[in-house]
Design an enzyme around this catalytic site. Structure first.
Site, PDB file in Angstrom:
ATOM      1  N   LYS A   5      27.761  57.599  55.706  1.00 37.24           N
ATOM      2  CA  LYS A   5      29.192  57.561  55.374  1.00 37.24           C
ATOM      3  C   LYS A   5      29.564  56.161  54.890  1.00 37.24           C
ATOM      4  O   LYS A   5      28.833  55.159  55.460  1.00 37.24           O
ATOM      5  CB  LYS A   5      29.977  58.196  56.491  1.00 37.24           C
ATOM      6  CG  LYS A   5      31.646  58.001  56.397  1.00 37.24           C
ATOM      7  CD  LYS A   5      32.035  58.649  57.544  1.00 37.24           C
ATOM      8  CE  LYS A   5      33.704  58.268  57.574  1.00 37.24           C
ATOM      9  NZ  LYS A   5      34.355  58.918  58.908  1.00 37.24           N
ATOM     10  N   ASP A  14      30.748  61.474  63.928  1.00 39.38           N
ATOM     11  CA  ASP A  14      30.951  59.970  62.929  1.00 39.38           C
ATOM     12  C   ASP A  14      30.828  58.795  63.682  1.00 39.38           C
ATOM     13  O   ASP A  14      31.865  58.420  64.310  1.00 39.38           O
ATOM     14  CB  ASP A  14      32.273  59.929  61.995  1.00 39.38           C
ATOM     15  CG  ASP A  14      32.181  61.271  60.866  1.00 39.38           C
ATOM     16  OD1 ASP A  14      31.472  62.283  61.120  1.00 39.38           O
ATOM     17  OD2 ASP A  14      33.003  61.214  59.835  1.00 39.38           O
ATOM     18  N   LYS A  50      29.000  61.022  52.561  1.00 36.94           N
ATOM     19  CA  LYS A  50      30.548  60.989  52.735  1.00 36.94           C
ATOM     20  C   LYS A  50      31.133  60.054  52.322  1.00 36.94           C
ATOM     21  O   LYS A  50      30.851  58.762  52.723  1.00 36.94           O
ATOM     22  CB  LYS A  50      30.907  61.166  54.259  1.00 36.94           C
ATOM     23  CG  LYS A  50      32.368  61.323  54.667  1.00 36.94           C
ATOM     24  CD  LYS A  50      32.665  61.874  55.861  1.00 36.94           C
ATOM     25  CE  LYS A  50      34.177  61.892  56.169  1.00 36.94           C
ATOM     26  NZ  LYS A  50      34.595  62.202  57.652  1.00 36.94           N
TER      27      LYS A  50
END
Length: 224
Positions: free
Chosen positions: A154, A92, A183
């Site tokens: 995300k 991430d 996400k």
């Protein structure tokens, strides 16, 4: 939706600075017990988690350029490569927010490309930090991520002034289409919120409250 089903949406998360080895071992045990998709941890704890999670289905997710996203691209890429070598299967990364605000979109794209190239088969999620971006900036960032073929976009680090919103999840899903994950992270602490995120397009939930989310489903007989 049953608790088992939603568990596979959850990256069980512990990213704050004070987390101890025992905290990470507890996180891993909880992920095994509740069948969470992954644990999301700082890279220094990857070897510990890898040892604990061997012979389980729980994956290891870590963060790169976290939480500001302002590192040199070469540093982000190196960080990703070393994390994967240590045992991470998902990365991430935080997008360079300052470059977005400076309208330096080619630099933003190159930054993501550098980390993507370093991922070598690991899945890359790009954290937009949506609370700092305009709607137009979110759209442009998502278009770049779609073009590059990253694994996920995300919403948030969870370290800034705001987290995931239903509106931003729906917008991100609309822009990236169905082939890229979305996400939701930051502020997703209960069952109802998690379900709303999923209904609006989230395919992963990043939360330190995974057990509360699961217990909410159990306690309320999956009424959400």
């Amino acid at each position: 939706m049953q608790s088992y089903d939603i568990a596979q949406f959850i990256d069980h998360t512990a990213l704050t600075a004070e987390k101890t080895e025992q905290d990470i071992l507890d996180l891993c045990n909880e992920a095994i017990e509740h069948n969470f998709f992954s644990v999301c941890i700082n890279s220094g704890y990857i070897p510990l988690a890898r040892q604990k999670l061997q012979n389980t289905n729980v994956k290891i997710c870590t963060v790169v350029g976290f939480p500001l996203g302002a590192n040199l691209s070469t540093v982000k890429a190196f960080e990703a490569k070393e994390a994967i070598k240590a045992g991470a299967t998902e990365i991430d990364m935080v997008i360079n927010i300052g470059w977005i605000k400076s309208n330096q979109w080619e630099s933003v794209k190159a930054d993501i490309q550098a980390v993507l190239a370093a991922c070598e088969g690991a899945l890359l999620k790009v954290i937009l930090e949506t609370c700092l971006l305009t709607k137009e900036e979110i759209i442009t960032a998502c278009k770049i991520c779609r073009e590059l073929g990253v694994g996920f976009v995300k919403t948030s680090t969870g370290f800034n002034k705001g987290g995931a919103t239903v509106e931003n999840i729906a917008l991100m899903r609309q822009v990236v289409g169905e082939n890229i994950g979305v996400k939701a992270s930051g502020g997703v602490r209960d069952t109802k919120t998690a379900i709303e995120m999923i209904k609006n397009g989230a395919t992963r939930i990043g939360s330190s409250s995974g057990i509360a989310i699961i217990n909410g489903l159990t306690d309320n007989n999956a009424i959400y």
